[in-house]
Design an enzyme around this catalytic site. Sequence first.
Site, PDB file in Angstrom:
ATOM      1  N   GLU A  83       6.704 -41.177 -11.770  1.00  0.00           N
ATOM      2  CA  GLU A  83       6.834 -40.830 -13.185  1.00  0.00           C
ATOM      3  C   GLU A  83       5.846 -39.703 -13.472  1.00  0.00           C
ATOM      4  O   GLU A  83       4.641 -39.854 -13.240  1.00  0.00           O
ATOM      5  CB  GLU A  83       6.475 -42.007 -14.086  1.00  0.00           C
ATOM      6  CG  GLU A  83       7.313 -43.243 -13.938  1.00  0.00           C
ATOM      7  CD  GLU A  83       6.759 -44.382 -14.788  1.00  0.00           C
ATOM      8  OE1 GLU A  83       5.888 -44.112 -15.662  1.00  0.00           O
ATOM      9  OE2 GLU A  83       7.158 -45.526 -14.572  1.00  0.00           O
ATOM     10  N   ASP A  97      -0.885 -45.147 -24.610  1.00  0.00           N
ATOM     11  CA  ASP A  97      -1.797 -44.759 -23.535  1.00  0.00           C
ATOM     12  C   ASP A  97      -3.207 -45.242 -23.821  1.00  0.00           C
ATOM     13  O   ASP A  97      -3.766 -45.003 -24.892  1.00  0.00           O
ATOM     14  CB  ASP A  97      -1.823 -43.236 -23.370  1.00  0.00           C
ATOM     15  CG  ASP A  97      -0.475 -42.679 -22.949  1.00  0.00           C
ATOM     16  OD1 ASP A  97       0.287 -43.435 -22.325  1.00  0.00           O
ATOM     17  OD2 ASP A  97      -0.195 -41.509 -23.253  1.00  0.00           O
TER      18      ASP A  97
END
Length: 264
Positions: free
Chosen positions: A49, A60
């Site tokens: 990815e 995140d």
Amino acid sequence: MTTLQTVFAKAKADNRAALVGYLPAGFPSKDGAIAAAAALVEAGCDVIEIGLPYSDPLMDGPTIQDAVHRSLTNGTRIADVMRTVEGVAATGAATLVMTYWNPIDKYGADRFARDLANAGGVGTITPDLTPEESEPWRAASAAAGIDTVFLVAPSSTEQRIKAVVDCCTGFVYAASLMGVTGARESVNVAAEGLVERTKAHTDLPVCVGLGVGTGAQAAEVAAYADGVIVGSAFIRRILDAPDEAAGLESVATLARDMARGVRR
């Protein structure tokens, strides 16, 4: 081009889970991102990815935020993301882009899907795009021949899981916990139950991400999931390294440990 379907079929034939590695484009440098991803593939990652750096991340954690900040400081743009995908896809690994929706929307959905396919990318993971708003992107992706991956979480109801998996092709991303990315001492016990609930609604592979940081944890998750997703643990190795060369060696060492884990 290696497809996700090919990757998961091979892993299943080998009686193991697939290993999925995440790294943001432009980190530790534009060329360094390609080299690091290639090192992961050489060490045993089946799928890569590539993160599209974004200034306002939602899921995140601090490790990926640090890496993405450095990438943005390096001047990384979508053209660099596509170039990174092209370089990584050349290794033979199935290569996706993980991105929030706003950059795709601004770039143009049809154009993004087409450019990604032309770069050798096989799909996207869009964590903040909901099933209710995904139809235009799914149509653009289908037209370009790339897969769409969406997320389920421990809090997802049966109705929600069904809605999400109906939008997925390639695989389903099962977030192991309610929270942001980051390696942890242990993988949330809710992950196994989430995989089981998700598999009741789809024949697609189900991959677990968030919290996997060691080969032992990879082995634990591989016992019930079709794929193990690792990101922050790899990034931390690069962040802690004194230079890019040492970072490459360090992520390769960890990836080999993870690869042994999914094969146990």
